[in-house]
Design an enzyme around this catalytic site. Structure first.
Site, mmCIF file in Angstrom:
data_model
loop_
_atom_site.group_PDB
_atom_site.id
_atom_site.type_symbol
_atom_site.label_atom_id
_atom_site.label_comp_id
_atom_site.label_asym_id
_atom_site.label_seq_id
_atom_site.Cartn_x
_atom_site.Cartn_y
_atom_site.Cartn_z
ATOM 1 N N LYS A 144 -1.472 13.210 7.738
ATOM 2 C CA LYS A 144 -2.867 13.082 8.189
ATOM 3 C C LYS A 144 -3.844 13.319 7.026
ATOM 4 O O LYS A 144 -3.423 13.630 5.921
ATOM 5 C CB LYS A 144 -3.128 14.040 9.357
ATOM 6 C CG LYS A 144 -2.150 13.863 10.526
ATOM 7 C CD LYS A 144 -2.219 12.480 11.171
ATOM 8 C CE LYS A 144 -1.000 12.166 12.002
ATOM 9 N NZ LYS A 144 -0.891 12.837 13.269
HETATM 10 C C1 LIG Z 1 -0.113 12.900 14.512
HETATM 11 C C2 LIG Z 1 -0.650 12.538 15.844
HETATM 12 C C3 LIG Z 1 -0.500 13.371 16.946
HETATM 13 C C4 LIG Z 1 0.358 14.603 16.939
HETATM 14 O O1 LIG Z 1 0.061 15.497 15.934
HETATM 15 P P1 LIG Z 1 1.193 16.527 15.446
HETATM 16 O O2 LIG Z 1 0.413 17.465 14.574
HETATM 17 O O3 LIG Z 1 2.216 15.745 14.707
HETATM 18 O O4 LIG Z 1 1.745 17.206 16.643
HETATM 19 C C5 LIG Z 1 -1.084 12.984 18.140
HETATM 20 N N1 LIG Z 1 -1.780 11.844 18.240
HETATM 21 C C6 LIG Z 1 -1.938 11.012 17.207
HETATM 22 C C7 LIG Z 1 -2.730 9.761 17.380
HETATM 23 C C8 LIG Z 1 -1.359 11.320 15.973
HETATM 24 O O5 LIG Z 1 -1.487 10.468 14.952
#
Ligand SMILES: *Cc1c(COP(=O)(O)O)cnc(C)c1O
Length: 377
Positions: free
Chosen positions: A182
């Site tokens: 992210k």
């Molecule tokens: C990464 C992501 C999540 C989940 O996040 P985590 O930190 O991996 O649990 C949920 N929704 C979207 C759209 C994502 O890209």
């Protein structure tokens, strides 16, 4: 052979120093860095409250608990998103109701939401796919008309803006992830922002087993006594992760600017291409470019996505596909009997999309390399 963006995160000596200092302090978890990160994050997006949790998934789960999703409740979600968006609804016994996406942006199509709303619908989850904020004016209007909560899965979109308002302030509850892929990272981690102080209080309780006071607060008060009020989870983010998050957050504006510059370089290159068509960027938004997604014209070029994907990966270009429509996963097919053609646009577009690498660590030459490899086809 260049390897373009196989390492997603950027961690420098300032990040490492912050983590090490916290490791040497009195608190490894639930200490002063948690509140400091929450305050930094809330002021960054301009929300009253930010609640730190240990993943984006936990942020979504805490949001579903805050709005009191119960068995039988329905929650509208876009067909194209990461599975965690829908799973969070299922954790609380709710039913995800999949709505098709817009063919140009892959964002939830507001025009297709109302036909899916029933007496059981309790909320809409908007996913800012690829980092582009959804059409929040349209979504708010539907939510108000039908008395629904609006939740933003903004896991792609930290740093984005919609009509002058920052992502993190656009819905009743806004969720973020700090997974290494992210826009900023704490290893694993997540955050919920809201202006609703009651929700924030409940989510702080939810992330700590349903116990209202935490270890740090009891130490400060000199008391051992606590009561569990609701069924919660251990969704706490550690102090050293929060220390990392604070340093990462400072760098975010520069990283978003770099992501945008990379996106413009791609945009320019694909302007007149018959093979590569980028997703549409709406006006009046700032795109956070977590992903740069293109649609490829496989039909006219008689090549398959598998071939393109494999050849690019062999050249070291970390392409990906985001995402298979959620209801086509075996879990959802079996549990909800989701039929093919439920969301025809999502299914069609899924066949055509490819996510190109985009990371602030890429140089202009890296971007040109990706462009050249694509034009080989
Ligand atoms: C990464 C992501 C999540 C989940 O996040 P985590 O930190 O991996 O649990 C949920 N929704 C979207 C759209 C994502 O890209």
């Amino acid at each position: 052979m260049p390897i373009v963006s196989s390492k997603a995160q950027i961690v420098d000596s300032e990040d490492i120093r912050a983590v090490v200092e916290t490791l040497q302090s009195d608190w490894l978890t639930t200490g002063p860095q948690v509140e400091a990160f929450e305050n930094d994050f809330a002021s960054f997006v301009g929300a009253k409250e930010a609640v730190a949790v240990n993943s984006g998934t936990a942020a979504l789960h805490a949001s579903m608990a805050a709005i009191d999703i119960q068995p039988g409740d329905e929650v509208v979600v876009p067909a194209i998103t990461f599975v965690a968006t829908a799973n969070a609804i299922v954790y609380e016994g709710g039913t995800p109701v999949f709505v098709d996406v817009d063919v140009e942006t892959l964002l939830i199509d507001p025009q297709k939401i109302e036909e899916k709303i029933t007496a059981k619908t309790k909320a809409i989850v908007a996913v800012d796919y690829a980092g582009q904020p959804c059409n929040y004016d349209a979504l708010q209007a539907i939510a108000i008309k039908h008395n629904l909560f609006l939740i933003a899965d903004a896991c792609h979109a930290i740093g984005g803006v919609y009509k002058g308002k920052k992502v993190g302030t656009l819905a009743d509850l806004n969720t973020f992830s700090f997974h290494p892929v992210k826009n900023i990272t704490t290893g694993e981690g997540g955050m919920i922002t809201t202006d609703n102080e009651k929700f924030a209080r409940e989510m702080r309780c939810f992330r700590n087993h349903g116990i209202e006071t935490d270890h740090h607060q009891r130490a400060q008060k000199g008391t051992w006594y606590y009561e569990q009020k609701i069924l919660g989870f251990n969704y706490r983010l550690t102090d050293f992760q929060c220390a990392l998050g604070r340093v990462q957050l400072k760098k975010l504006p520069a990283w978003i600017a770099r992501r945008q510059k990379i996106a413009r370089q791609f945009d320019q290159a694909f302007l007149n291409s018959g093979f590569v068509k980028p997703l549409t960027k709406n006006s009046e938004i700032i795109h956070a470019y977590h992903l740069y997604v293109v649609k490829l014209n496989f039909r006219d070029y008689s090549i398959t996505r598998e071939q393109v994907f494999t050849m690019l990966r062999e050249k070291g270009v970390q392409v990906n596909v985001h995402y298979l429509p959620v209801y086509l996963h075996p879990f959802y097919r079996e549990k909800y009997g989701a039929a093919k053609r439920l969301c025809p646009v999502a299914e069609q577009v899924y066949e055509e999309i490819l996510s190109l690498p985009v990371s602030p660590s890429m140089s202009d030459t890296d971007v040109d390399f990706v462009i050249d490899q694509l034009f080989e086809f």
